[in-house]
Design a protein around this motif. Sequence first.
Motif, PDB file in Angstrom:
ATOM      1  N   MET A   1       1.005  -1.236   0.038  1.00 50.09           N
ATOM      2  CA  MET A   1      -0.048   0.104  -0.115  1.00 50.09           C
ATOM      3  C   MET A   1       0.878   1.255   0.134  1.00 50.09           C
ATOM      4  O   MET A   1       1.755   1.249   0.618  1.00 50.09           O
ATOM      5  CB  MET A   1      -0.827   0.094   1.317  1.00 50.09           C
ATOM      6  CG  MET A   1      -1.693   1.073   1.110  1.00 50.09           C
ATOM      7  SD  MET A   1      -2.937   0.893   2.686  1.00 50.09           S
ATOM      8  CE  MET A   1      -2.380   1.918   3.805  1.00 50.09           C
ATOM      9  N   LYS A   2       0.542   2.301  -0.810  1.00 50.13           N
ATOM     10  CA  LYS A   2       1.304   3.459  -0.984  1.00 50.13           C
ATOM     11  C   LYS A   2       0.596   4.404  -0.245  1.00 50.13           C
ATOM     12  O   LYS A   2      -0.405   4.812  -0.286  1.00 50.13           O
ATOM     13  CB  LYS A   2       1.118   3.910  -2.317  1.00 50.13           C
ATOM     14  CG  LYS A   2       2.095   5.116  -2.638  1.00 50.13           C
ATOM     15  CD  LYS A   2       2.242   5.437  -3.993  1.00 50.13           C
ATOM     16  CE  LYS A   2       2.879   6.786  -4.234  1.00 50.13           C
ATOM     17  NZ  LYS A   2       2.869   7.171  -5.588  1.00 50.13           N
ATOM     18  N   PHE A   3       1.483   4.728   0.918  1.00 48.90           N
ATOM     19  CA  PHE A   3       1.126   5.991   1.813  1.00 48.90           C
ATOM     20  C   PHE A   3       2.026   6.661   2.049  1.00 48.90           C
ATOM     21  O   PHE A   3       3.204   6.782   2.338  1.00 48.90           O
ATOM     22  CB  PHE A   3       0.700   4.953   3.104  1.00 48.90           C
ATOM     23  CG  PHE A   3       0.057   6.084   4.316  1.00 48.90           C
ATOM     24  CD1 PHE A   3      -1.042   6.414   4.208  1.00 48.90           C
ATOM     25  CD2 PHE A   3       0.883   6.515   5.251  1.00 48.90           C
ATOM     26  CE1 PHE A   3      -1.490   7.198   5.217  1.00 48.90           C
ATOM     27  CE2 PHE A   3       0.630   7.351   6.302  1.00 48.90           C
ATOM     28  CZ  PHE A   3      -0.914   7.700   6.133  1.00 48.90           C
ATOM     29  N   ASN A   4       1.673   8.008   1.688  1.00 50.77           N
ATOM     30  CA  ASN A   4       2.498   9.201   1.934  1.00 50.77           C
ATOM     31  C   ASN A   4       1.723  10.185   2.715  1.00 50.77           C
ATOM     32  O   ASN A   4       0.439  10.351   2.941  1.00 50.77           O
ATOM     33  CB  ASN A   4       3.040   9.522   0.595  1.00 50.77           C
ATOM     34  CG  ASN A   4       2.140  10.074  -0.482  1.00 50.77           C
ATOM     35  OD1 ASN A   4       0.928   9.956  -0.207  1.00 50.77           O
ATOM     36  ND2 ASN A   4       2.548   9.897  -1.766  1.00 50.77           N
ATOM     37  N   ILE A   5       2.351  11.564   2.750  1.00 48.57           N
ATOM     38  CA  ILE A   5       1.642  12.605   3.294  1.00 48.57           C
ATOM     39  C   ILE A   5       0.550  13.357   2.484  1.00 48.57           C
ATOM     40  O   ILE A   5      -0.402  13.601   3.079  1.00 48.57           O
ATOM     41  CB  ILE A   5       2.732  13.685   3.648  1.00 48.57           C
ATOM     42  CG1 ILE A   5       3.822  12.975   4.543  1.00 48.57           C
ATOM     43  CG2 ILE A   5       2.132  15.021   4.055  1.00 48.57           C
ATOM     44  CD1 ILE A   5       3.352  13.030   5.895  1.00 48.57           C
ATOM     45  N   LYS A   6       0.724  13.094   1.469  1.00 45.76           N
ATOM     46  CA  LYS A   6      -0.234  13.717   0.379  1.00 45.76           C
ATOM     47  C   LYS A   6      -1.365  13.226   0.625  1.00 45.76           C
ATOM     48  O   LYS A   6      -2.686  13.584   0.430  1.00 45.76           O
ATOM     49  CB  LYS A   6       0.268  13.827  -1.174  1.00 45.76           C
ATOM     50  CG  LYS A   6      -0.652  14.370  -2.029  1.00 45.76           C
ATOM     51  CD  LYS A   6      -0.212  14.209  -3.409  1.00 45.76           C
ATOM     52  CE  LYS A   6      -0.859  14.585  -4.332  1.00 45.76           C
ATOM     53  NZ  LYS A   6      -0.643  14.656  -5.857  1.00 45.76           N
ATOM     54  N   THR A   7      -1.421  11.612   0.505  1.00 43.93           N
ATOM     55  CA  THR A   7      -2.821  10.805   0.770  1.00 43.93           C
ATOM     56  C   THR A   7      -3.477  10.998   2.016  1.00 43.93           C
ATOM     57  O   THR A   7      -4.391  11.194   2.089  1.00 43.93           O
ATOM     58  CB  THR A   7      -2.465   9.432   0.625  1.00 43.93           C
ATOM     59  OG1 THR A   7      -1.566   9.437  -0.618  1.00 43.93           O
ATOM     60  CG2 THR A   7      -3.491   8.427   0.675  1.00 43.93           C
ATOM     61  N   PHE A   8      -2.521  11.197   3.141  1.00 46.66           N
ATOM     62  CA  PHE A   8      -3.083  11.607   4.455  1.00 46.66           C
ATOM     63  C   PHE A   8      -3.941  12.734   4.384  1.00 46.66           C
ATOM     64  O   PHE A   8      -4.811  12.960   5.146  1.00 46.66           O
ATOM     65  CB  PHE A   8      -1.756  11.402   5.403  1.00 46.66           C
ATOM     66  CG  PHE A   8      -2.303  11.577   6.852  1.00 46.66           C
ATOM     67  CD1 PHE A   8      -3.289  10.748   7.582  1.00 46.66           C
ATOM     68  CD2 PHE A   8      -1.908  12.968   7.385  1.00 46.66           C
ATOM     69  CE1 PHE A   8      -3.538  10.892   8.703  1.00 46.66           C
ATOM     70  CE2 PHE A   8      -2.440  13.382   8.621  1.00 46.66           C
ATOM     71  CZ  PHE A   8      -3.127  12.101   9.673  1.00 46.66           C
ATOM     72  N   VAL A   9      -3.187  13.704   3.841  1.00 43.58           N
ATOM     73  CA  VAL A   9      -3.875  15.249   3.888  1.00 43.58           C
ATOM     74  C   VAL A   9      -5.078  15.131   3.316  1.00 43.58           C
ATOM     75  O   VAL A   9      -6.162  15.588   3.710  1.00 43.58           O
ATOM     76  CB  VAL A   9      -2.920  16.093   3.214  1.00 43.58           C
ATOM     77  CG1 VAL A   9      -3.710  17.636   3.093  1.00 43.58           C
ATOM     78  CG2 VAL A   9      -1.792  16.605   3.995  1.00 43.58           C
ATOM     79  N   TRP A  10      -5.280  14.336   1.951  1.00 40.04           N
ATOM     80  CA  TRP A  10      -6.626  14.329   1.214  1.00 40.04           C
ATOM     81  C   TRP A  10      -7.451  13.513   2.021  1.00 40.04           C
ATOM     82  O   TRP A  10      -8.782  13.848   2.159  1.00 40.04           O
ATOM     83  CB  TRP A  10      -6.218  13.467  -0.106  1.00 40.04           C
ATOM     84  CG  TRP A  10      -5.767  14.471  -1.128  1.00 40.04           C
ATOM     85  CD1 TRP A  10      -4.544  14.435  -1.837  1.00 40.04           C
ATOM     86  CD2 TRP A  10      -6.573  15.626  -1.719  1.00 40.04           C
ATOM     87  NE1 TRP A  10      -4.336  15.686  -2.656  1.00 40.04           N
ATOM     88  CE2 TRP A  10      -5.586  16.103  -2.704  1.00 40.04           C
ATOM     89  CE3 TRP A  10      -7.699  16.155  -1.436  1.00 40.04           C
ATOM     90  CZ2 TRP A  10      -6.122  17.216  -3.588  1.00 40.04           C
ATOM     91  CZ3 TRP A  10      -7.987  17.079  -2.278  1.00 40.04           C
ATOM     92  CH2 TRP A  10      -7.210  17.896  -3.100  1.00 40.04           C
ATOM     93  N   VAL A  11      -7.129  12.580   2.574  1.00 37.81           N
ATOM     94  CA  VAL A  11      -8.202  11.899   3.509  1.00 37.81           C
ATOM     95  C   VAL A  11      -8.590  12.569   4.572  1.00 37.81           C
ATOM     96  O   VAL A  11      -9.710  12.598   4.985  1.00 37.81           O
ATOM     97  CB  VAL A  11      -7.302  10.328   4.212  1.00 37.81           C
ATOM     98  CG1 VAL A  11      -8.286  10.008   5.202  1.00 37.81           C
ATOM     99  CG2 VAL A  11      -7.166   9.295   3.172  1.00 37.81           C
ATOM    100  N   ILE A  12      -7.602  13.322   5.386  1.00 36.03           N
ATOM    101  CA  ILE A  12      -8.135  14.337   6.313  1.00 36.03           C
ATOM    102  C   ILE A  12      -9.145  15.319   5.863  1.00 36.03           C
ATOM    103  O   ILE A  12     -10.115  15.832   6.208  1.00 36.03           O
ATOM    104  CB  ILE A  12      -6.873  15.039   7.196  1.00 36.03           C
ATOM    105  CG1 ILE A  12      -6.092  13.952   7.958  1.00 36.03           C
ATOM    106  CG2 ILE A  12      -7.454  16.121   7.824  1.00 36.03           C
ATOM    107  CD1 ILE A  12      -6.922  13.507   8.905  1.00 36.03           C
TER     108      ILE A  12
END
Length: 90
Positions: free
Chosen positions: A1-12
Amino acid sequence: MKFNIKTFVWVILYAMMAGGTLSLFTTISSFIKYLFSLLAVYIGVRFFRRFETIGLRITFIVLAIIMFFIGVFITVVYQSLTNPDFLLGQ
C-alpha cells in the motif's frame, strides 16, 4: 500500500468536509439541511472513486464520524454560550 503525506492530507480534508456537512445536516432545521446530506453523499462518492483501498476507506469513515461529533460538539457549545436557555430546551 502506497501511503504518503499527500494521501493522508487528502483523507483528512475529505473527512473534514464530510463530517462538517453531516454536522450541519443535524443542526439545521430548515429544508436546506437535505442539501447538506446530499453534499455529504457526494463527498463520500468522490472519495471512494479516488481511493480504492479498504484501509483508506475505513480511515475516511472513522475520521468523518469523529469530525461529525466534533462539529456537533462545537455547535452545541457555541449555542449554549450565546443562549443560556438552549440547554434547558426553552
